[in-house]
Design a protein around this motif. Structure first.
Motif, PDB file in Angstrom:
ATOM      1  N   GLY A 192       0.799  -1.227   0.000  1.00  0.00           N
ATOM      2  CA  GLY A 192       0.000   0.000   0.000  1.00  0.00           C
ATOM      3  C   GLY A 192       0.829   1.273   0.000  1.00  0.00           C
ATOM      4  N   ALA A 193       2.126   1.178  -0.388  1.00  0.00           N
ATOM      5  CA  ALA A 193       2.975   2.384  -0.448  1.00  0.00           C
ATOM      6  C   ALA A 193       2.823   2.967  -1.848  1.00  0.00           C
ATOM      7  CB  ALA A 193       4.424   2.025  -0.149  1.00  0.00           C
ATOM      8  N   MET A 194       1.710   3.676  -2.060  1.00  0.00           N
ATOM      9  CA  MET A 194       1.348   4.118  -3.407  1.00  0.00           C
ATOM     10  C   MET A 194       1.357   5.637  -3.568  1.00  0.00           C
ATOM     11  SD  MET A 194       0.992   1.569  -5.430  1.00  0.00           S
ATOM     12  CE  MET A 194      -0.013   2.195  -6.769  1.00  0.00           C
ATOM     13  N   THR A 195       1.957   6.347  -2.599  1.00  0.00           N
ATOM     14  CA  THR A 195       2.116   7.800  -2.776  1.00  0.00           C
ATOM     15  C   THR A 195       3.556   8.147  -2.420  1.00  0.00           C
ATOM     16  OG1 THR A 195       1.677   8.403  -0.477  1.00  0.00           O
ATOM     17  CG2 THR A 195      -0.252   8.165  -1.906  1.00  0.00           C
ATOM     18  N   ARG A 196       3.954   9.376  -2.749  1.00  0.00           N
ATOM     19  CA  ARG A 196       5.322   9.820  -2.452  1.00  0.00           C
ATOM     20  C   ARG A 196       5.610   9.794  -0.950  1.00  0.00           C
ATOM     21  NH1 ARG A 196       7.859  13.804  -6.206  1.00  0.00           N
ATOM     22  NH2 ARG A 196       6.922  13.408  -8.228  1.00  0.00           N
ATOM     23  N   GLN A 197       4.558   9.986  -0.151  1.00  0.00           N
ATOM     24  CA  GLN A 197       4.774  10.152   1.301  1.00  0.00           C
ATOM     25  C   GLN A 197       4.913   8.826   2.058  1.00  0.00           C
ATOM     26  OE1 GLN A 197       2.450  12.239  -0.417  1.00  0.00           O
ATOM     27  NE2 GLN A 197       4.221  13.606  -0.411  1.00  0.00           N
ATOM     28  N   ILE A 198       4.502   7.721   1.421  1.00  0.00           N
ATOM     29  CA  ILE A 198       4.603   6.420   2.107  1.00  0.00           C
ATOM     30  C   ILE A 198       5.742   5.653   1.447  1.00  0.00           C
ATOM     31  CG2 ILE A 198       3.405   4.305   2.760  1.00  0.00           C
ATOM     32  CD1 ILE A 198       0.762   5.763   2.397  1.00  0.00           C
ATOM     33  N   VAL A 199       6.773   5.366   2.216  1.00  0.00           N
ATOM     34  CA  VAL A 199       7.961   4.701   1.676  1.00  0.00           C
ATOM     35  C   VAL A 199       7.962   3.240   2.106  1.00  0.00           C
ATOM     36  CG1 VAL A 199      10.491   4.654   1.753  1.00  0.00           C
ATOM     37  CG2 VAL A 199       9.288   6.841   1.593  1.00  0.00           C
ATOM     38  N   ALA A 200       8.217   2.354   1.153  1.00  0.00           N
ATOM     39  CA  ALA A 200       8.321   0.924   1.480  1.00  0.00           C
ATOM     40  C   ALA A 200       9.784   0.588   1.729  1.00  0.00           C
ATOM     41  CB  ALA A 200       7.791   0.092   0.324  1.00  0.00           C
ATOM     42  N   VAL A 201      10.055  -0.034   2.875  1.00  0.00           N
ATOM     43  CA  VAL A 201      11.413  -0.511   3.171  1.00  0.00           C
ATOM     44  C   VAL A 201      11.322  -2.020   3.350  1.00  0.00           C
ATOM     45  CG1 VAL A 201      13.355  -0.445   4.778  1.00  0.00           C
ATOM     46  CG2 VAL A 201      12.093   1.648   4.285  1.00  0.00           C
ATOM     47  N   THR A 202      12.035  -2.751   2.500  1.00  0.00           N
ATOM     48  CA  THR A 202      12.022  -4.207   2.561  1.00  0.00           C
ATOM     49  C   THR A 202      13.424  -4.672   2.899  1.00  0.00           C
ATOM     50  OG1 THR A 202      10.432  -4.185   0.764  1.00  0.00           O
ATOM     51  CG2 THR A 202      11.468  -6.295   1.246  1.00  0.00           C
ATOM     52  N   VAL A 203      13.573  -5.505   3.904  1.00  0.00           N
ATOM     53  CA  VAL A 203      14.876  -6.115   4.157  1.00  0.00           C
ATOM     54  C   VAL A 203      14.705  -7.611   4.324  1.00  0.00           C
ATOM     55  CG1 VAL A 203      16.981  -6.144   5.537  1.00  0.00           C
ATOM     56  CG2 VAL A 203      15.700  -4.037   5.334  1.00  0.00           C
ATOM     57  N   GLY A 204      15.222  -8.340   3.345  1.00  0.00           N
ATOM     58  CA  GLY A 204      15.329  -9.791   3.453  1.00  0.00           C
ATOM     59  C   GLY A 204      16.806 -10.072   3.446  1.00  0.00           C
ATOM     60  N   THR A 205      17.263 -10.911   2.505  1.00  0.00           N
ATOM     61  CA  THR A 205      18.704 -11.158   2.337  1.00  0.00           C
ATOM     62  C   THR A 205      19.374  -9.856   1.941  1.00  0.00           C
ATOM     63  OG1 THR A 205      18.019 -13.281   1.455  1.00  0.00           O
ATOM     64  CG2 THR A 205      20.307 -12.700   1.165  1.00  0.00           C
ATOM     65  N   SER A 206      18.787  -9.190   0.944  1.00  0.00           N
ATOM     66  CA  SER A 206      19.236  -7.843   0.564  1.00  0.00           C
ATOM     67  C   SER A 206      18.134  -6.887   1.028  1.00  0.00           C
ATOM     68  CB  SER A 206      19.473  -7.771  -0.942  1.00  0.00           C
ATOM     69  OG  SER A 206      18.306  -8.173  -1.632  1.00  0.00           O
ATOM     70  N   GLY A 207      18.098  -5.669   0.501  1.00  0.00           N
ATOM     71  CA  GLY A 207      17.057  -4.743   0.973  1.00  0.00           C
ATOM     72  C   GLY A 207      16.762  -3.672  -0.064  1.00  0.00           C
ATOM     73  N   ALA A 208      15.708  -2.895   0.166  1.00  0.00           N
ATOM     74  CA  ALA A 208      15.355  -1.812  -0.755  1.00  0.00           C
ATOM     75  C   ALA A 208      14.513  -0.762  -0.051  1.00  0.00           C
ATOM     76  CB  ALA A 208      14.593  -2.363  -1.952  1.00  0.00           C
ATOM     77  N   VAL A 209      14.606   0.465  -0.550  1.00  0.00           N
ATOM     78  CA  VAL A 209      13.823   1.608  -0.064  1.00  0.00           C
ATOM     79  C   VAL A 209      13.179   2.219  -1.302  1.00  0.00           C
ATOM     80  CG1 VAL A 209      13.956   3.855   1.097  1.00  0.00           C
ATOM     81  CG2 VAL A 209      15.535   2.029   1.755  1.00  0.00           C
ATOM     82  N   ARG A 210      11.823   2.295  -1.322  1.00  0.00           N
ATOM     83  CA  ARG A 210      11.160   2.693  -2.571  1.00  0.00           C
ATOM     84  C   ARG A 210       9.932   3.547  -2.300  1.00  0.00           C
ATOM     85  NH1 ARG A 210      11.815  -3.164  -3.388  1.00  0.00           N
ATOM     86  NH2 ARG A 210       9.861  -3.225  -2.263  1.00  0.00           N
ATOM     87  N   ALA A 211       9.645   4.465  -3.244  1.00  0.00           N
ATOM     88  CA  ALA A 211       8.397   5.243  -3.188  1.00  0.00           C
ATOM     89  C   ALA A 211       7.827   5.341  -4.597  1.00  0.00           C
ATOM     90  CB  ALA A 211       8.660   6.640  -2.630  1.00  0.00           C
ATOM     91  N   VAL A 212       6.527   5.617  -4.679  1.00  0.00           N
ATOM     92  CA  VAL A 212       5.848   5.718  -5.973  1.00  0.00           C
ATOM     93  C   VAL A 212       5.777   7.185  -6.404  1.00  0.00           C
ATOM     94  CG1 VAL A 212       3.564   5.494  -7.050  1.00  0.00           C
ATOM     95  CG2 VAL A 212       4.530   3.581  -5.774  1.00  0.00           C
ATOM     96  N   VAL A 213       6.067   7.432  -7.693  1.00  0.00           N
ATOM     97  CA  VAL A 213       5.941   8.784  -8.265  1.00  0.00           C
ATOM     98  C   VAL A 213       5.076   8.688  -9.530  1.00  0.00           C
ATOM     99  CG1 VAL A 213       8.105   9.705  -7.329  1.00  0.00           C
ATOM    100  CG2 VAL A 213       8.152   8.465  -9.494  1.00  0.00           C
ATOM    101  N   GLU A 214       4.657   9.845 -10.035  1.00  0.00           N
ATOM    102  CA  GLU A 214       3.709   9.845 -11.162  1.00  0.00           C
ATOM    103  C   GLU A 214       4.423   9.884 -12.509  1.00  0.00           C
ATOM    104  OE1 GLU A 214       3.745  12.532  -8.832  1.00  0.00           O
ATOM    105  OE2 GLU A 214       2.704  11.167  -7.467  1.00  0.00           O
TER     106      GLU A 214
END
Length: 515
Positions: free
Chosen positions: A252-274
């Motif tokens: 549900g990180a579907m706007t610029r203001q909500i950032v998804a941070v995933t950390v498994g073996t590796s990791g990522a930080v992502r946000a949605v833009v238009e």
């Protein structure tokens, strides 16, 4: 009579393929995963067998169909997520010339450095949104062209693992804009192959698959496979997108203001833009989700991988105790870290044990402990490693916020989100509220939601907000925030200082290891 309708989200990942059967409201009914090995035939290689992965797709779908006992008519469709950056060379007779060369394959590192130093490298990144790095299929093609010219000449087609699966299903080569946008070969503004990138890679557009939107629907999977999966021959199949962008959708990180941070073996930080966004400093990627949404962010190599190093090298006692008590060793390792206050009493760890992607994009980067003193114990080392992983993610978040504005909430997923200590540490280091969605398989849910949207069962991707729920919410603790605010600038200055030495130390390590 059950009139419920269902959709299956399939995620073709690096370590396993998962299939999850969801109701049209996003509730999980049944899931199944099949793991497969990563082959390392030579130093730096990281390959997979496409046949093992195709077989995993067939098995996982069959298992969720039979396990849930739904009627084939209740299945609205299949929808796919897949790992990015894989490359397979295929000859004119459709025989595979290579295994699937994954994102983790580092053999093209020398060519990545060479391309980076040329002006065109920077220009190609700005147009394609994929950083110049050994993970990129563009860089892998340059490597193959130069180091395996005979194989390269034989190749009629270059595809990804998802394209391989779809070829087996439908006997044609097609690729969604999302997987294509992570190849380093797609011009993001034109949504077409980039002429200069193709020229430097030494290929033509005819050697790549037909581009289609992520909502593209195919029907009539070959009868052999529909029977094996126990689904109807006319079951619609939505091509879907890549696992990174679908993970954002799935939490549900579907706007610029909500950032998804995933950390498994590796990791990522992502946000949605238009609209597509690229970073002049080349710290971030930009990949397509749909015609209206793009995902910008950074991926890190060193997430849970660094914690696994701690488990294997530093915490024998805890691992043995965990076996005795029937507990997860990581629970005891984090309990050990909790005995030390935030900041690890001034011990700083840079987690670059496997080189690094964001924010450094340097395959030669190496890990380090800084500030060690006689007062520091094993518990301090463990705490510093956990904090170092989050400090690095924080640098990626800072780069991202230059383009998206300040985040208002972090949606955290991945194996690390199970740990209370780590969730709180993220809230404190980021000085942000951290929420953990209830729905665990975010890429599978993302694929299912995109599938439901493509099949017109929902009117908007934003419906996902009603599906995810939440399990934990952590707010920053002011005293901890103050501690981390003192450490982060030092952490950052140290990275800048060490960057000048990474290449020398990597060369020295290679020399000394050969002896």
């Amino acid at each position: 009579m059950n009139h419920q309708r269902y959709v299956i989200g399939i995620d073709i990942g690096t370590t396993s393929t998962k299939a999850v059967l969801f109701t049209a409201k996003g509730e999980t009914v049944c899931k199944y995963a099949v793991g497969y090995p990563l082959y390392v035939p030579t130093n730096g290689a990281a390959e997979q067998d496409p046949e093992e992965i195709f077989s995993a797709v067939i098995t996982t779908v069959r298992k969720v169909v039979t396990g849930s006992q739904i009627e084939p008519t209740q299945l609205m469709g299949l929808s796919f997520s897949a790992a990015m950056h894989s490359l397979i060379a295929v000859d004119a007779q459709r025989n595979l010339l290579t295994k699937s060369i994954t994102w983790a394959d580092n053999r093209s590192a020398k060519w990545a450095e060479k391309i980076k130093q040329e002006q065109y490298g920077h220009e190609i990144y700005l147009r394609t949104g994929t950083p110049i790095h050994p993970m990129s299929p563009f860089v892998k093609l340059v490597w193959l062209r130069n180091e395996y010219p005979d194989l390269f000449e034989q190749a009629h087609q270059f595809i990804s693992i998802k394209e391989y699966v779809f070829y087996r299903f439908f006997q044609k080569y097609i690729v969604d804009y999302s997987i294509a946008s992570a190849t380093g070969l797609l011009n993001l503004q034109k949504l077409d192959w980039d002429r200069q990138a193709l020229e430097i890679a030494g290929i033509t557009a005819a050697q790549l698959s037909q581009l289609v939107p992520t909502t593209h629907i195919l029907q009539s999977i070959q009868a052999e496979w529909t029977q094996a999966m126990m689904i109807r021959g006319d079951t619609p199949t939505v091509i879907g997108a890549n696992d990174g962008v679908l993970s954002n959708l799935g939490v549900g990180a579907m706007t610029r203001q909500i950032v998804a941070v995933t950390v498994g073996t590796s990791g990522a930080v992502r946000a949605v833009v238009e609209h597509p966004v690229t970073d002049p400093q080349q710290r971030l990627f930009c990949y397509a989700l749909s015609d209206k949404y793009w995902v910008v962010g950074g991926a890190v190599n060193n997430g849970g991988m660094a914690l696994r190093w701690v488990r294997d090298q530093l915490t024998d006692t805890e691992v043995r105790a965990a076996q005795r008590l029937g507990k997860d060793p990581y629970d005891l390792i984090t309990m050990l870290a909790e005995t030390v206050p935030p900041g690890a009493e001034g011990l700083i760890f840079h987690p670059y044990l496997m080189g690094e992607r964001s924010p450094l994009w340097d395959a030669n980067a190496r890990g380090s402990f800084f500030g060690l003193s006689l007062n520091h114990t094993k518990a301090h080392l463990v705490r510093a490693v956990l904090e170092g992983i989050v400090f690095n993610l924080s640098l990626v978040l800072q780069a991202l916020e230059e383009f998206t504005g300040k985040a208002e909430r972090i949606q955290a997923t991945g194996g690390f989100a199970r740990s209370h200590l780590w969730r709180q540490m993220m809230a404190d280091v980021f000085d942000q509220e951290v929420t953990v969605p209830q729905q665990y398989e975010s890429s599978c849910l993302g694929a299912a939601v995109l599938g439901l949207y493509a099949l017109q069962a929902i009117s908007s991707l934003n419906v996902v907000a009603e599906m995810i729920g939440e399990t934990y919410r952590h707010r920053p603790i002011p005293a901890n925030v103050a501690t981390y605010r003192k450490i982060l600038p030092i952490y950052t200055r140290l990275v800048q200082t060490f960057q000048g030495e990474y290449e020398s130390i990597a060369q020295l390590q290679a020399e000394l290891t050969k002896r």
